[in-house]
Design a protein around this motif. Structure first.
Motif, short mmCIF file in Angstrom:
data_model
loop_
_atom_site.label_atom_id
_atom_site.label_comp_id
_atom_site.label_asym_id
_atom_site.label_seq_id
_atom_site.Cartn_x
_atom_site.Cartn_y
_atom_site.Cartn_z
N ARG A 10 0.80 -1.50 -0.28
CA ARG A 10 -0.17 0.26 0.26
C ARG A 10 0.65 0.79 -0.11
N LYS A 11 2.17 1.21 0.43
CA LYS A 11 3.23 2.35 -0.50
C LYS A 11 2.82 2.73 -1.16
N ASN A 12 3.36 4.01 -1.42
CA ASN A 12 3.18 5.13 -2.43
C ASN A 12 1.66 5.51 -3.29
N THR A 13 0.93 4.87 -2.14
CA THR A 13 -0.78 5.21 -3.01
C THR A 13 -1.34 6.00 -2.49
N ARG A 14 -0.93 7.20 -1.04
CA ARG A 14 -1.94 7.79 -0.42
C ARG A 14 -2.06 7.48 0.19
N SER A 15 -1.63 6.37 1.32
CA SER A 15 -2.95 5.72 2.26
C SER A 15 -2.07 6.46 3.42
N VAL A 30 8.63 1.76 11.34
CA VAL A 30 7.22 0.89 11.90
C VAL A 30 5.96 0.14 10.99
N LEU A 31 6.18 -1.11 11.96
CA LEU A 31 4.74 -1.70 10.62
C LEU A 31 3.43 -0.81 11.24
N PRO A 32 2.79 -0.42 10.70
CA PRO A 32 1.10 0.59 11.12
C PRO A 32 -0.29 -0.83 10.82
N MET A 33 -0.37 -0.09 11.95
CA MET A 33 -1.41 -0.60 12.16
C MET A 33 -2.25 0.17 13.37
N TRP A 34 -2.30 0.87 12.48
CA TRP A 34 -3.54 2.70 13.55
C TRP A 34 -4.56 2.84 12.92
N VAL A 35 -5.09 3.68 11.65
CA VAL A 35 -5.75 4.43 11.60
C VAL A 35 -6.70 3.22 10.99
N ALA A 36 -8.32 3.26 11.22
CA ALA A 36 -9.53 2.64 11.20
C ALA A 36 -9.56 2.36 9.47
N MET A 38 -8.29 -1.24 6.43
CA MET A 38 -7.59 -2.29 6.31
C MET A 38 -7.40 -2.82 5.35
N ASP A 39 -6.18 -3.30 5.79
CA ASP A 39 -5.31 -3.64 4.65
C ASP A 39 -6.00 -4.63 3.36
N PHE A 40 -7.24 -4.98 3.31
CA PHE A 40 -7.47 -5.61 2.37
C PHE A 40 -8.63 -5.25 1.19
N GLN A 41 -8.22 -5.99 0.32
CA GLN A 41 -9.03 -5.51 -1.37
C GLN A 41 -10.47 -5.15 -0.73
N ALA A 42 -11.19 -4.50 -1.39
CA ALA A 42 -12.72 -4.28 -1.31
C ALA A 42 -13.59 -5.80 -2.05
N PRO A 43 -14.34 -5.72 -1.44
CA PRO A 43 -15.32 -7.28 -2.61
C PRO A 43 -15.16 -7.29 -4.14
N GLU A 44 -14.71 -7.75 -4.76
CA GLU A 44 -14.78 -7.94 -6.20
C GLU A 44 -15.55 -7.09 -7.10
N ALA A 45 -16.90 -7.67 -6.62
CA ALA A 45 -18.12 -7.19 -6.55
C ALA A 45 -18.04 -5.21 -7.32
N VAL A 46 -17.13 -5.00 -6.12
CA VAL A 46 -16.75 -3.69 -5.75
C VAL A 46 -16.62 -2.83 -6.80
N ASN A 47 -14.88 -3.62 -6.82
CA ASN A 47 -13.90 -3.37 -8.20
C ASN A 47 -15.17 -3.50 -9.17
N GLN A 48 -15.31 -4.46 -9.81
CA GLN A 48 -16.48 -4.63 -10.99
C GLN A 48 -16.91 -3.26 -11.17
N ALA A 49 -17.97 -3.33 -10.48
CA ALA A 49 -18.76 -1.82 -10.20
C ALA A 49 -17.80 -0.74 -10.55
N LEU A 50 -16.86 -0.56 -10.24
CA LEU A 50 -16.52 0.90 -10.37
C LEU A 50 -15.61 0.86 -11.31
N ILE A 51 -15.08 -0.21 -12.12
CA ILE A 51 -14.64 -0.55 -13.75
C ILE A 51 -15.18 0.03 -14.28
#
Ligand SMILES: Cc1ncc(COP(=O)(O)O)c(C=O)c1O
Length: 387
Positions: A10-15, A30-36, A38-51
């Motif tokens: 996620r580095k250099n993604t303006r995260s 430091v290993l970031p485990m702070w702000v709320a 997730m380090d997970f991709q959104a559901p595929e259906a969400v990505n497809q709808a955006l695409i």
């Protein structure tokens, strides 16, 4: 490999979480485990709808039609057995934005606003920004778990509280308030004429065995004095798309809130936000159920590891992916504690002090990351404490 096991760079993604380490922790190591988020991709259906939306290539003014609203109404009915109407919805870029609007629309400068502390930092900012008066009703910690001091709550209400910002489920202590607790709060709010701004952004993220109950679903009478803030952003990791909504059955309150939004120039959601919201609510259920299983496994792992190998206590969490870690055994003040986690353990957690002085001996850890990342973070903490 399961989708929740994949480690994404996620580095250099303006995260905020990954690209602001130097600013926030004065360390890039430091290993970031702070702000709320997730380090997970959104559901595929969400990505497809955006695409699909991007393929169209035209990004003109967009209407929030009945389909988007229906996806919310159906989601809340299906997941939380609360029957709301499409007309009760208002839209907002974020829950914090809504709280700023609601405080301005529904209370007056100087009014007392109650918080159950420790609590999500921006609640304090909302009160301060609009010159309202903060009233604290500290939650009670028994070394394991937090409960409400109802005697204190009533005393504070008696002194004249205009509104109460409820956090259900509660960030950072992880409580999913039970029906009896919510009913007692409701009864006091009715008795002392208190308005409730209920932040329910974490509602979809409960651990098995814990049942989230929308505060406004308790009764019509209580719904009549409640503004409920919700969003798919925590649930499906969509915070950067800035899409949230408010449920208000009381027409007069809703009108005041809507007028506040429009007087500040806010109209609707951005197109990508509404596209993602609808796709998540229509097609994200399986993904969410899998996520909740993963988070429950993570919870068990963190408790087992930290409590077996260190003197830290992990507060028993019922919901959210934010863990509240009791570090009182280390006997450090909040500055030393923060420094220890950054410099010795090399993990980026939130200092508990930022949620209120009651949090001075705590750190908040975000466990919504792949298992390997979680293991790395936990082992850094154990190693630092052992040496
Ligand atoms: C309780 C609570 N409310 C609100 C938010 C932020 O919501 P938004 O990004 O919609 O303003 C968070 C994020 O951590 C939160 O924990």
């Amino acid at each position: 490999m399961g989708i929740f096991e994949v480690v994404h760079d996620r580095k250099n993604t303006r995260s905020v979480k990954w690209d602001m380490l130097e600013t926030v922790f004065q360390s890039g190591d430091v290993l970031p485990m702070w702000v709320a988020d997730m380090d997970f991709q959104a559901p595929e259906a969400v990505n497809q709808a955006l695409i699909e939306r991007v393929k169209h290539g035209i990004y003109g003014y967009t209407v929030l039609d009945i389909e988007v609203k229906a996806s919310i109404v159906q989601w809340i009915s299906r997941r939380h057995q609360w029957q709301i109407e499409a007309d009760w919805l208002s839209f907002s870029p974020g829950v914090v934005t809504t709280l700023h609007m609601a405080i301005q629309a529904l209370t007056e400068p100087g009014d007392s606003i109650l918080l159950q502390t420790p609590v999500y930092t921006p609640f304090y900012d909302v009160i301060e920004a609009h010159n309202r008066t903060l009233v604290r009703s500290p939650l009670v910690y028994n070394g394991d778990y937090y409960t409400i001091d109802f005697h204190d709550l009533e005393e504070k209400f008696k002194q004249g509280v205009k509104a109460f910002i409820l956090c259900n489920p509660h960030n950072p202590v992880g409580r999913v308030w039970r029906k009896e607790e919510l009913e007692k709060i409701a009864q006091l709010c009715l008795e002392y004429d208190v308005l409730i701004l209920s932040d329910e952004i974490h509602c979809d993220l409960t651990f098995p065995d814990y049942q989230y109950i929308p505060f406004a679903s308790l009764s019509e009478e209580i719904a009549d004095r409640t503004i409920t803030c919700m969003a798919p952003s925590k649930t499906f990791n969509l915070a950067g798309l800035q899409a949230s909504y408010v449920v208000t059955s009381n027409q007069a309150l809703r009108k005041k809130l809507d007028e506040q939004f429009s007087s500040q120039g806010f109209h609707g959601l951005n197109m990508m936000g509404s596209t993602a919201l609808e796709a998540a609510y229509r097609h994200g259920e399986e993904w969410l159920d899998e996520l909740r299983i993963i988070l429950a496994e993570h919870k068990k792992y963190v408790i087992d590891q930290l409590e077996t190998n260190t003197d830290l206590r992990v507060v028993r969490s019922e919901g959210t992916y934010l863990f509240w870690i009791d570090c009182s055994a280390l006997e450090l003040d909040h500055k030393q504690l923060n420094k220890f986690f950054i410099q010795e353990a090399r993990v980026g957690l939130n200092s508990g002090f930022q949620y209120g002085e009651e949090g001075a001996q705590f750190m908040r850890m975000n466990i919504a990351c792949p298992r390997t990342t979680l293991e790395e973070g936990v082992s850094r903490i154990i190693h630092a404490l052992k040496s």
